[in-house]
Design a protein around this motif. Structure first.
Motif, PDB file in Angstrom:
ATOM      1  N   ALA A  68       0.818  -1.211   0.000  1.00  0.00           N
ATOM      2  CA  ALA A  68       0.000   0.000   0.000  1.00  0.00           C
ATOM      3  C   ALA A  68       0.856   1.267   0.000  1.00  0.00           C
ATOM      4  N   VAL A  69       1.941   1.252   0.739  1.00  0.00           N
ATOM      5  CA  VAL A  69       2.835   2.418   0.757  1.00  0.00           C
ATOM      6  C   VAL A  69       3.444   2.621  -0.629  1.00  0.00           C
ATOM      7  N   ALA A  70       3.892   1.546  -1.257  1.00  0.00           N
ATOM      8  CA  ALA A  70       4.497   1.662  -2.588  1.00  0.00           C
ATOM      9  C   ALA A  70       3.488   2.177  -3.612  1.00  0.00           C
ATOM     10  N   VAL A  71       2.273   1.633  -3.570  1.00  0.00           N
ATOM     11  CA  VAL A  71       1.246   2.055  -4.535  1.00  0.00           C
ATOM     12  C   VAL A  71       0.839   3.502  -4.282  1.00  0.00           C
ATOM     13  N   THR A  72       0.666   3.869  -3.025  1.00  0.00           N
ATOM     14  CA  THR A  72       0.270   5.243  -2.702  1.00  0.00           C
ATOM     15  C   THR A  72       1.356   6.242  -3.104  1.00  0.00           C
ATOM     16  N   ALA A  73       2.602   5.943  -2.771  1.00  0.00           N
ATOM     17  CA  ALA A  73       3.697   6.848  -3.144  1.00  0.00           C
ATOM     18  C   ALA A  73       3.799   6.981  -4.658  1.00  0.00           C
ATOM     19  N   SER A  74       3.692   5.867  -5.364  1.00  0.00           N
ATOM     20  CA  SER A  74       3.735   5.902  -6.829  1.00  0.00           C
ATOM     21  C   SER A  74       2.583   6.728  -7.386  1.00  0.00           C
ATOM     22  N   GLY A  75       1.403   6.540  -6.815  1.00  0.00           N
ATOM     23  CA  GLY A  75       0.232   7.285  -7.272  1.00  0.00           C
ATOM     24  C   GLY A  75       0.353   8.769  -7.015  1.00  0.00           C
ATOM     25  N   LEU A  76       0.897   9.145  -5.864  1.00  0.00           N
ATOM     26  CA  LEU A  76       1.089  10.568  -5.566  1.00  0.00           C
ATOM     27  C   LEU A  76       2.024  11.212  -6.581  1.00  0.00           C
ATOM     28  N   LEU A  77       3.071  10.500  -6.935  1.00  0.00           N
ATOM     29  CA  LEU A  77       4.016  11.033  -7.923  1.00  0.00           C
ATOM     30  C   LEU A  77       3.408  11.026  -9.318  1.00  0.00           C
TER      31      LEU A  77
END
Length: 96
Positions: A68-77
């Motif tokens: 979830a952290v990886a997906v959220t960070a990727s999505g924010l960028l």
């Protein structure tokens, strides 16, 4: 909360302060939910003995939070990027 946002920005300096705060908030919320789901009540072993299907649905806490952290960070960028690599106005919209 500020200390956690600072840690996030230290590891992901490409995030803005607002994005780092969003990532921190999302991570905390997900961690709380994943913790509950990954720690079955004392009654669950009896349920699992009669039907193993619910046990297969129990998430692994570390994997769930990491993903979830990886997906959220990727999505924010990614949401900052428009179709031609331009910054999107929608990425800077703040919902109350």
């Amino acid at each position: 909360m500020h200390a956690l946002v600072g840690l996030v920005r230290g590891h992901l300096p490409e995030l803005t302060a607002g994005e780092a705060a969003s990532l921190t908030e999302t991570t905390l919320l997900l961690a709380m939910a994943a913790w509950q789901c990954s720690r079955p009540s004392p009654e669950m072993p009896a349920v699992h003995a009669s039907d193993p299907k619910p046990a297969a649905m129990r998430p692994d806490f570390t994997d769930a939070v990491r993903r979830a952290v990886a997906v959220t960070a990727s999505g924010l960028l990614a949401r900052r990027q428009g179709p031609h690599g331009l910054v999107s106005v929608a990425a800077h919209t703040v919902c109350p």
